[in-house]
Scaffold this motif. Sequence first.
Motif, mmCIF file in Angstrom:
data_model
loop_
_atom_site.group_PDB
_atom_site.id
_atom_site.type_symbol
_atom_site.label_atom_id
_atom_site.label_comp_id
_atom_site.label_asym_id
_atom_site.label_seq_id
_atom_site.Cartn_x
_atom_site.Cartn_y
_atom_site.Cartn_z
ATOM 1 N N ASP A 79 0.847 -1.191 0.000
ATOM 2 C CA ASP A 79 0.000 0.000 0.000
ATOM 3 C C ASP A 79 0.875 1.230 0.000
ATOM 4 O OD1 ASP A 79 -2.369 -1.476 0.130
ATOM 5 O OD2 ASP A 79 -2.180 -1.701 2.305
ATOM 6 N N ALA A 80 0.558 2.185 -0.856
ATOM 7 C CA ALA A 80 1.345 3.410 -0.977
ATOM 8 C C ALA A 80 0.428 4.605 -0.796
ATOM 9 C CB ALA A 80 2.029 3.472 -2.342
ATOM 10 N N SER A 81 0.848 5.524 0.083
ATOM 11 C CA SER A 81 0.065 6.743 0.304
ATOM 12 C C SER A 81 0.904 7.994 0.130
ATOM 13 C CB SER A 81 -0.549 6.730 1.715
ATOM 14 O OG SER A 81 0.474 6.643 2.692
ATOM 15 N N ARG A 82 2.238 7.876 0.147
ATOM 16 C CA ARG A 82 3.105 9.041 -0.006
ATOM 17 C C ARG A 82 3.339 9.332 -1.480
ATOM 18 N NH1 ARG A 82 8.003 7.518 3.976
ATOM 19 N NH2 ARG A 82 7.806 5.548 2.828
ATOM 20 N N SER A 83 3.535 10.599 -1.755
ATOM 21 C CA SER A 83 3.695 11.013 -3.159
ATOM 22 C C SER A 83 4.950 10.415 -3.780
ATOM 23 C CB SER A 83 3.738 12.544 -3.238
ATOM 24 O OG SER A 83 4.824 13.041 -2.465
ATOM 25 N N ILE A 85 3.962 6.855 -4.739
ATOM 26 C CA ILE A 85 2.999 6.821 -5.844
ATOM 27 C C ILE A 85 3.679 7.236 -7.150
ATOM 28 C CG2 ILE A 85 0.864 7.845 -6.724
ATOM 29 C CD1 ILE A 85 -0.076 8.074 -3.819
ATOM 30 N N ARG A 138 -6.117 1.862 -7.762
ATOM 31 C CA ARG A 138 -6.152 3.178 -7.131
ATOM 32 C C ARG A 138 -7.434 3.303 -6.312
ATOM 33 N NH1 ARG A 138 -2.100 6.142 -9.308
ATOM 34 N NH2 ARG A 138 -1.247 5.355 -11.272
ATOM 35 N N ASN A 139 -7.302 3.699 -5.078
ATOM 36 C CA ASN A 139 -8.431 3.819 -4.148
ATOM 37 C C ASN A 139 -9.021 5.216 -4.194
ATOM 38 O OD1 ASN A 139 -8.002 1.152 -3.204
ATOM 39 N ND2 ASN A 139 -6.359 1.916 -1.868
ATOM 40 N N ASP A 197 -9.572 7.293 -1.869
ATOM 41 C CA ASP A 197 -8.918 8.243 -0.954
ATOM 42 C C ASP A 197 -7.562 8.698 -1.457
ATOM 43 O OD1 ASP A 197 -7.571 5.901 -0.695
ATOM 44 O OD2 ASP A 197 -7.749 5.756 1.491
ATOM 45 N N THR A 257 -4.940 6.763 -2.218
ATOM 46 C CA THR A 257 -3.875 5.796 -2.017
ATOM 47 C C THR A 257 -3.842 4.792 -3.165
ATOM 48 O OG1 THR A 257 -5.317 4.352 -0.716
ATOM 49 C CG2 THR A 257 -4.061 6.034 0.480
ATOM 50 N N GLN A 291 -2.657 0.705 -4.256
ATOM 51 C CA GLN A 291 -2.272 -0.629 -3.809
ATOM 52 C C GLN A 291 -1.766 -1.396 -5.025
ATOM 53 O OE1 GLN A 291 -5.207 -3.781 -2.788
ATOM 54 N NE2 GLN A 291 -4.307 -3.636 -0.722
#
Length: 817
Positions: free
Chosen positions: A30-34, A37, A82-83, A85, A87, A89
């Motif tokens: 899971d990736a949330s940081r720019s 991504i 792509r979620n 929110d 984020t 995955q």
Amino acid sequence: MSDDTKIPARVPVCPVRGSVIYPTMVQHIDASRSISIGAIDAAMNGEKMILIVSQRDKDVDDPQGADLYDFGTVCKVLRVRRNPDGTVQMLVTAVARAEVQNYEHNGDYLEAELTAVQVQPGDAREMQALSRELREKFEAVAQNGRVSPEVVQAAHAKEDVGELADHIAFHLDFKLEDKQAILELVDAAARVRRLLTLLDTEQEVQAVQAKIRAQVKEEIDKNQREYFLREQMKVIQKELQGGEDGEEGDEAEVFRAKLAELDLRPEVRKEIDREVNRLARMHPDAAEAGVIRTYLSWVTELPWNKRSEDQLDVQKAAEVLEKDHYGLEKVKDRVLEFLAVRQLRKNRAERGELKPEDVNKGSILVFTGPPGVGKTSIAQSIASALGREYVRIALGGARDESDIRGHRRTYVGAMPGRLIQGLRSAGTKNPVILLDEVDKLGAGYQGDPSAALLEVLDPAQNQHFTDHYLGVPFDLSEVMFIATANYPEQIPPALMDRMEVIEFSSYIEQEKLEIAKRYLLPRQTEANGLKPNQIQFTDAALERLITYYTREAGVRNLEREIGTVIRKAARRIATGEVKRVRITDKELERYLGQARHMPESEGRQDMVGVSTGMFYTPVGGDILFVETSVMPGKGGLVLTGQLGDVMKESARAALSYAKMNADRFHIDREKLDNSEIHIHVPAGAIPKEGPSAGGAIATSLISALTGVPVRRDTAMTGEMTLTGRYLPIGGLKEKVLGARRAGIKHVIMPKVNEADLRDIPLHLRTSMRFHPAETLDEVLDAALVGGLRALEGAEKPAPALEETPGKRRGGRRSASA
């Protein structure tokens, strides 16, 4: 790494926190940081290859190349989702280990220049042995249930030892540094050995956990058994009481719950638990049940470990003392020195240079001085400055040791001593406790309370103080004890040895005036319902009130008289007679009646046989007159005026000195042998004692025998010896203040007491003249009109003429009231 997979020379980098991925694994990320991504988007737009590498510090949100390890895993991106929110995955399959040569920024993501690492298979026989050892230890670790069966089955299916090691390292809870080290080992044999070491450590940890688990289970079983037995006892008691509720058993449980919240020493807990168990087994109507119930209530309400945080700020303490008290400079300085030592000790204890129990060690202060000079209020100010609770224990008249140590529980109506009672009311174990009037302690047939205080005030003993009622030790070492006394000589020597004396002297009129304006007037105005603008005292009124309506060292009676005036004024205001009242010196008699005290004033003229002495009492200093009359008789010496033994001895010594120096002073020996000498010290109704009147008695006697008058504006204090030496005395400051109040301008004192002049206010030192003397000759030279020349043969001065009432020679006004 499979042969058909080509590793690019440069790939995007996806940093991960707290985990390591190994080759041949399929993993969701899971990736949330720019930065992550951006790397995923670059991989999908390119060859779908990405480098998964761990951060050295997982708390860094925007990692740079220096924040990442130099070894990672090259992965092929299988799927990206792509979620809503924002984020992302992705599903990846790990392809190969890779060593990073360089990290570079490429827009909003990192790119790595890397080199794929080829794994070294190792010797076949060695690898077979390592494989067996690894599988056995993994199975032993997996038996505790923390590894899922699916992971164990997957491990059995692994034929390659290197892949098996990677599989085990990923699924066991090792530290990040250990997992990263296994990733960086390209030699398969070395990798397995490192993993075997980690498995050995894991086995030891599991063994310790199993031991702890067994101990906890045993303790739980024991508590459950005790709970079950207590519940059975409740039912049995309920049946024996005919169906009544088992309140006693519930009460024991309440005490147990309270005790569980207290951090008690083992020996104390053992004793108190014994009493709780006795209460639980006892019939509620038993006589002793009430005794135990009261005892447990006292024990559970004491502050065994509750303390207030000291605010050891010397500057703040100085401000508090200055705000609450006027004058007392030497006292304030000593108190601030005491607090400064505490502050430095606390600082050293915080740095580990001093034991915490040594912070509160030091002198026990005892404030000595006359009533009403601020001893008790200074102690309150110290507690306020420290941020501690304040407890006052009045010891005046205590004659029973149990007042300090308490009564044993075998007595009817037994209670703890006053110290334990004070600690319970304070609610903390480190309050400021004022032991008021320790000089009034008395020994009775029940014991000596001052002896019980020896342990309390000894820092080496009071941490194990045992009250007779409690029966268990209580730590008093954190309590700050302050004592007060009016007469320090009445304190037992053994008790006095544990304390440091700080003397409070009498207030002078100027200090009383300032205290009245700053503290007494506002306090009494508020207490009697008036506003500050409704009543006003002039300085002259306060000065007359101080001099003619009060006679004390402190200010208690002064405040009482001020309150009386304000109440009478309040009545006039309440009835509508006036709106505001202004009190002048002429109106005081209207409110308080005639003056109650008429201070002694200097003599109206220089007289033969009348000298002026000085004395000191706990209510201040004043002057006295010594009168000597020589009459025809049989050579006897008569002493009147309620003189004590010491003053009588001083008179006999003065007569002997006069006889020894009769020729030098031109005293007629025949007249001396055939005369009766009468020495009188008014007022006759007041007992008098002390050696400091020796000089005044000798001067009066020699003046009467020689006919040389004594100066009326001169007072003297000092002890004389048979050979004419002038010895030191005490209370010089108070005596000088009294003499100045009487209009005296010259003071004769022992030369040894010159150092005490520093305590006298500067304006008095400059308005009076002091004559230090070492011998009686020097006293006579300063006290007699004409000095020693008049005694040793010079012409005797003529007796002074009677003055006109209200006037002195030279036109000066009389100081007498």
